[in-house]
Design a protein around this motif. Sequence first.
Motif, PDB file in Angstrom:
ATOM      1  N   GLU A   1      -4.888   8.930   2.854  1.00 21.74           N
ATOM      2  CA  GLU A   1      -5.549   7.629   2.765  1.00 21.74           C
ATOM      3  C   GLU A   1      -4.577   6.562   2.309  1.00 21.74           C
ATOM      4  O   GLU A   1      -3.712   6.810   1.473  1.00 21.74           O
ATOM      5  CB  GLU A   1      -6.737   7.706   1.801  1.00 21.74           C
ATOM      6  CG  GLU A   1      -7.917   8.469   2.378  1.00 21.74           C
ATOM      7  CD  GLU A   1      -9.086   8.547   1.412  1.00 21.74           C
ATOM      8  OE1 GLU A   1      -9.202   7.646   0.551  1.00 21.74           O
ATOM      9  OE2 GLU A   1      -9.867   9.517   1.520  1.00 21.74           O
ATOM     10  N   GLU A   2      -4.749   5.386   2.881  1.00 21.54           N
ATOM     11  CA  GLU A   2      -3.927   4.265   2.464  1.00 21.54           C
ATOM     12  C   GLU A   2      -4.608   3.606   1.268  1.00 21.54           C
ATOM     13  O   GLU A   2      -5.798   3.288   1.326  1.00 21.54           O
ATOM     14  CB  GLU A   2      -3.825   3.272   3.621  1.00 21.54           C
ATOM     15  CG  GLU A   2      -2.720   2.272   3.424  1.00 21.54           C
ATOM     16  CD  GLU A   2      -2.325   1.635   4.750  1.00 21.54           C
ATOM     17  OE1 GLU A   2      -3.118   0.847   5.251  1.00 21.54           O
ATOM     18  OE2 GLU A   2      -1.234   1.937   5.252  1.00 21.54           O
ATOM     19  N   LYS A   3      -3.878   3.441   0.171  1.00 20.03           N
ATOM     20  CA  LYS A   3      -4.471   2.858  -1.038  1.00 20.03           C
ATOM     21  C   LYS A   3      -3.542   1.795  -1.615  1.00 20.03           C
ATOM     22  O   LYS A   3      -2.337   1.851  -1.409  1.00 20.03           O
ATOM     23  CB  LYS A   3      -4.688   3.955  -2.089  1.00 20.03           C
ATOM     24  CG  LYS A   3      -5.692   5.008  -1.646  1.00 20.03           C
ATOM     25  CD  LYS A   3      -6.091   5.908  -2.784  1.00 20.03           C
ATOM     26  CE  LYS A   3      -7.301   6.738  -2.385  1.00 20.03           C
ATOM     27  NZ  LYS A   3      -7.704   7.672  -3.440  1.00 20.03           N
TER      28      LYS A   3
ATOM     29  N   LYS B   1       0.601   5.748   0.663  1.00 20.48           N
ATOM     30  CA  LYS B   1      -0.177   6.804   1.302  1.00 20.48           C
ATOM     31  C   LYS B   1      -0.491   7.859   0.249  1.00 20.48           C
ATOM     32  O   LYS B   1       0.422   8.404  -0.372  1.00 20.48           O
ATOM     33  CB  LYS B   1       0.639   7.458   2.417  1.00 20.48           C
ATOM     34  CG  LYS B   1       0.814   6.566   3.634  1.00 20.48           C
ATOM     35  CD  LYS B   1      -0.432   6.588   4.480  1.00 20.48           C
ATOM     36  CE  LYS B   1      -0.209   5.980   5.837  1.00 20.48           C
ATOM     37  NZ  LYS B   1      -0.369   4.561   5.882  1.00 20.48           N
TER      38      LYS B   1
ATOM     39  N   HIS C   1       0.821  -1.206   0.000  1.00 24.45           N
ATOM     40  CA  HIS C   1       0.000   0.000   0.000  1.00 24.45           C
ATOM     41  C   HIS C   1       0.852   1.253   0.000  1.00 24.45           C
ATOM     42  O   HIS C   1       1.998   1.245   0.427  1.00 24.45           O
ATOM     43  CB  HIS C   1      -0.915   0.018   1.230  1.00 24.45           C
ATOM     44  CG  HIS C   1      -2.051  -0.935   1.117  1.00 24.45           C
ATOM     45  ND1 HIS C   1      -1.862  -2.293   1.110  1.00 24.45           N
ATOM     46  CD2 HIS C   1      -3.388  -0.734   0.992  1.00 24.45           C
ATOM     47  CE1 HIS C   1      -3.040  -2.893   0.995  1.00 24.45           C
ATOM     48  NE2 HIS C   1      -3.977  -1.966   0.918  1.00 24.45           N
TER      49      HIS C   1
ATOM     50  N   VAL D   1      -3.414   1.837  -7.715  1.00 27.00           N
ATOM     51  CA  VAL D   1      -4.044   3.138  -7.978  1.00 27.00           C
ATOM     52  C   VAL D   1      -3.068   4.068  -8.694  1.00 27.00           C
ATOM     53  O   VAL D   1      -3.426   4.759  -9.650  1.00 27.00           O
ATOM     54  CB  VAL D   1      -4.511   3.783  -6.642  1.00 27.00           C
ATOM     55  CG1 VAL D   1      -5.000   5.201  -6.856  1.00 27.00           C
ATOM     56  CG2 VAL D   1      -5.601   2.937  -6.012  1.00 27.00           C
TER      57      VAL D   1
ATOM     58  N   THR E   1      -5.623  12.977  -0.398  1.00 30.40           N
ATOM     59  CA  THR E   1      -6.936  13.133  -1.021  1.00 30.40           C
ATOM     60  C   THR E   1      -7.606  14.379  -0.467  1.00 30.40           C
ATOM     61  O   THR E   1      -7.179  14.923   0.555  1.00 30.40           O
ATOM     62  CB  THR E   1      -7.844  11.909  -0.735  1.00 30.40           C
ATOM     63  OG1 THR E   1      -7.956  11.768   0.683  1.00 30.40           O
ATOM     64  CG2 THR E   1      -7.261  10.629  -1.310  1.00 30.40           C
TER      65      THR E   1
END
Length: 500
Positions: free
Chosen positions: A64-66, A46, A44, A70, A49
């Motif tokens: 947000e952790e994505k 960071k 993941h 992405v 957003t």
Amino acid sequence: MSDKKEKTFKFVIVGGGIAGVTCVEQLSSQIPSSEVALITAGPHIKAVTNYKQVSRTLEEFDVEEKPSSVLEEKYPNLTFIQSGVKALNTQSHFVETTDGRVFGYEKLCICSGGRPKLLTQDNPYVLGIRDTDSAQEFQKRLCKAKRIVVVGNGGIALELVYEVEGCEVIWAVKDKAIGNTFFDAGAAQFLIPSLEADKPEKTAPCKRPRYTTEEPAPGASQTFTADRNQRGHGSAPTEPGSALGPDWHEGIVLRGAEQVSRRVSVEYQCEVEKIFTSEELLSSPQQTLRPKTGSWPVYVQLTNGKTFGCDFVVSATGVVPNTEPFLHGNNFALADDGGLQVNDQMMTSVPDVYAAGDVCTACWDHSPLWQQMRLWTQARQMGWYAGRCMAAHVLSEQIELDFCFELFSHITRFFNYKVVLLGKFNGQGLGPDHELLVRCTKGQEYVKVVLSDGRMVGAVLIGETDLEETFENLILNRMDLTPYGEDLLNPDIDIEDYFD
């Protein structure tokens, strides 16, 4: 180190936190044709957003952790390499990952962040909170705990003490007031009642980091209790890796095993002298240390002479720049705080190697109104600016130091209050020749202005004051405010009309 390079990239970024990800985004949009690699240990990243430019220097955003996909979908030129870094060879321009692969680079940016300064290594009863993994471990242990000792006075300690319910908290701080990284004693006094009051029910998901303060006699302690109903939360994220987002405690049930809602005792001006188990305590020659009632798994002896038994200890005493494993065999200049020295182009002392975020230390001549603090906002600004510098240097363009380094500014939330910090908000480095103006409405707002030679050089705004833009302009314009005197904070005068 083997020299079998798997591939050479124009840009390699190490670290999937805010600084690294922002740097990747900047490079990918500036030079979309160049190949960029992001090396990070977890799957993941960071992401920033809901970014909002509040004023010239103030910005608000969520973290947000994505999943890394992405970024890869957004930037076709990006290669994501999931591995830690084992070694760096700056002479031959390559990085070796922990899984044994070797990648070449033309320009490298180190964004490896910081790691927690633990009170003691390898003690099963001492927990440092830094990433989502350790936050989950904390949650798991807390639900069985009746009492914990929290050591530290920074952002994570402040948030934790405010959020934990159903467990007694002994909070050891080395200062005269809580949260002194962010506040003076006056702001601490303003916020302290929040530790006693019921915590407001969450209406909307709050998305900002929080922090706090107080001032009793040296060596004294204060106790706050509040009764509140239990609130449920969702499940916690599980991946290890970069530092927590500002709202790391959102979505995690921070609840202990007791029926009380919140009970915090603050021990001021003390540090941890010793940590020992109940077995060590029983065999201790010092009779005074023996527990009178009950037995705890671990005991903490503080420098103020008090000893507390507890279920576990939370070490929240800040971070140190995470420069391992880049130093071995390379000639980096390090700052006093252990960070990689960077100049006003975010370059380290080693050619083609840049650094941004918590791992680096800004070693240029700062603007008199800016200071480095290892915060989310600065990680984003440094990553963004490092990306711009790297792109400019490849394109042989000149680049000026970004305006965000002109004035220190930070927006956060503590104890459910909006908090804005501007410039030399605690009179940092000003010496004795500065004056303070303070306006405080209990439970509503706390406004403090720092003046030097009649000019505003810093401010702390707690609550919905709507003064941040006006004050930012007054600080940047260096306007002489002597004629206004005390009226500057007179609530009956609309200060914004004065200075439009």
